[in-house]
Motif scaffolding. Structure first.
Motif, PDB file in Angstrom:
ATOM      1  N   THR A   1     -25.436 -27.404  21.905  1.00  0.00           N
ATOM      2  CA  THR A   1     -24.500 -26.683  22.772  1.00  0.00           C
ATOM      3  C   THR A   1     -24.379 -25.225  22.367  1.00  0.00           C
ATOM      4  O   THR A   1     -24.234 -24.348  23.222  1.00  0.00           O
ATOM      5  CB  THR A   1     -23.115 -27.346  22.756  1.00  0.00           C
ATOM      6  N   THR A   2     -24.448 -24.950  21.073  1.00  0.00           N
ATOM      7  CA  THR A   2     -24.402 -23.575  20.592  1.00  0.00           C
ATOM      8  C   THR A   2     -25.638 -22.809  21.029  1.00  0.00           C
ATOM      9  O   THR A   2     -25.549 -21.650  21.464  1.00  0.00           O
ATOM     10  CB  THR A   2     -24.279 -23.549  19.057  1.00  0.00           C
ATOM     11  N   VAL A   3     -26.799 -23.430  20.930  1.00  0.00           N
ATOM     12  CA  VAL A   3     -28.046 -22.782  21.343  1.00  0.00           C
ATOM     13  C   VAL A   3     -28.006 -22.504  22.844  1.00  0.00           C
ATOM     14  O   VAL A   3     -28.374 -21.405  23.296  1.00  0.00           O
ATOM     15  CB  VAL A   3     -29.262 -23.654  20.965  1.00  0.00           C
ATOM     16  N   ARG A   4     -27.549 -23.452  23.622  1.00  0.00           N
ATOM     17  CA  ARG A   4     -27.443 -23.248  25.077  1.00  0.00           C
ATOM     18  C   ARG A   4     -26.499 -22.103  25.403  1.00  0.00           C
ATOM     19  O   ARG A   4     -26.760 -21.289  26.292  1.00  0.00           O
ATOM     20  CB  ARG A   4     -26.950 -24.525  25.752  1.00  0.00           C
ATOM     21  N   PHE A   5     -25.375 -22.035  24.713  1.00  0.00           N
ATOM     22  CA  PHE A   5     -24.407 -20.966  24.939  1.00  0.00           C
ATOM     23  C   PHE A   5     -25.022 -19.604  24.632  1.00  0.00           C
ATOM     24  O   PHE A   5     -24.871 -18.656  25.410  1.00  0.00           O
ATOM     25  CB  PHE A   5     -23.156 -21.189  24.084  1.00  0.00           C
ATOM     26  N   LEU A   6     -25.727 -19.499  23.524  1.00  0.00           N
ATOM     27  CA  LEU A   6     -26.345 -18.219  23.159  1.00  0.00           C
ATOM     28  C   LEU A   6     -27.433 -17.815  24.143  1.00  0.00           C
ATOM     29  O   LEU A   6     -27.571 -16.626  24.483  1.00  0.00           O
ATOM     30  CB  LEU A   6     -26.898 -18.289  21.737  1.00  0.00           C
ATOM     31  N   LEU A   7     -28.203 -18.787  24.625  1.00  0.00           N
ATOM     32  CA  LEU A   7     -29.222 -18.488  25.631  1.00  0.00           C
ATOM     33  C   LEU A   7     -28.583 -18.020  26.940  1.00  0.00           C
ATOM     34  O   LEU A   7     -29.061 -17.076  27.572  1.00  0.00           O
ATOM     35  CB  LEU A   7     -30.108 -19.709  25.877  1.00  0.00           C
ATOM     36  N   ALA A   8     -27.497 -18.669  27.352  1.00  0.00           N
ATOM     37  CA  ALA A   8     -26.798 -18.255  28.568  1.00  0.00           C
ATOM     38  C   ALA A   8     -26.202 -16.867  28.409  1.00  0.00           C
ATOM     39  O   ALA A   8     -26.274 -16.033  29.325  1.00  0.00           O
ATOM     40  CB  ALA A   8     -25.707 -19.267  28.913  1.00  0.00           C
TER      41      ALA A   8
END
Length: 90
Positions: A73-80
């Motif tokens: 979820t952290t990786v997805r947030f940073l990508l977004a």
């Protein structure tokens, strides 16, 4: 076991070195597992060589441990976030 040893050697996971005279040796052991297919039949046999880290004492055998872990979820947030701000990622 030979397949696992070959993989460790091929990936250069470790190399044999001399033990310094004032250091303690950490042992290892083989862990075996039978992998099954969905129908319950045997797919393959696995062997894994693991270190006996439980024999170490903090402050004597090691001083610092570091294991970076990132939640998906952290990786997805940073990508977004990078996408919305047109940032470059490295």
């Amino acid at each position: 076991m030979m397949t696992e040893l070959d993989a460790l050697t091929r990936n250069k996971t470790w190399s044999l070195v001399s033990l310094p005279p004032d250091e303690k040796l950490i042992g290892c052991k083989w862990v075996y597992r039978v992998k099954h297919k969905a129908d319950g039949s045997i797919d393959r046999y696995k062997a894994r060589l693991v270190a006996k880290g439980f024999t170490q004492t903090e402050g004597i055998d090691y001083f610092v441990t570091f294991s970076p872990v990132a939640k998906l979820t952290t990786v997805r947030f940073l990508l977004a976030l990078a996408s919305t701000h047109n940032w470059f990622l490295y």
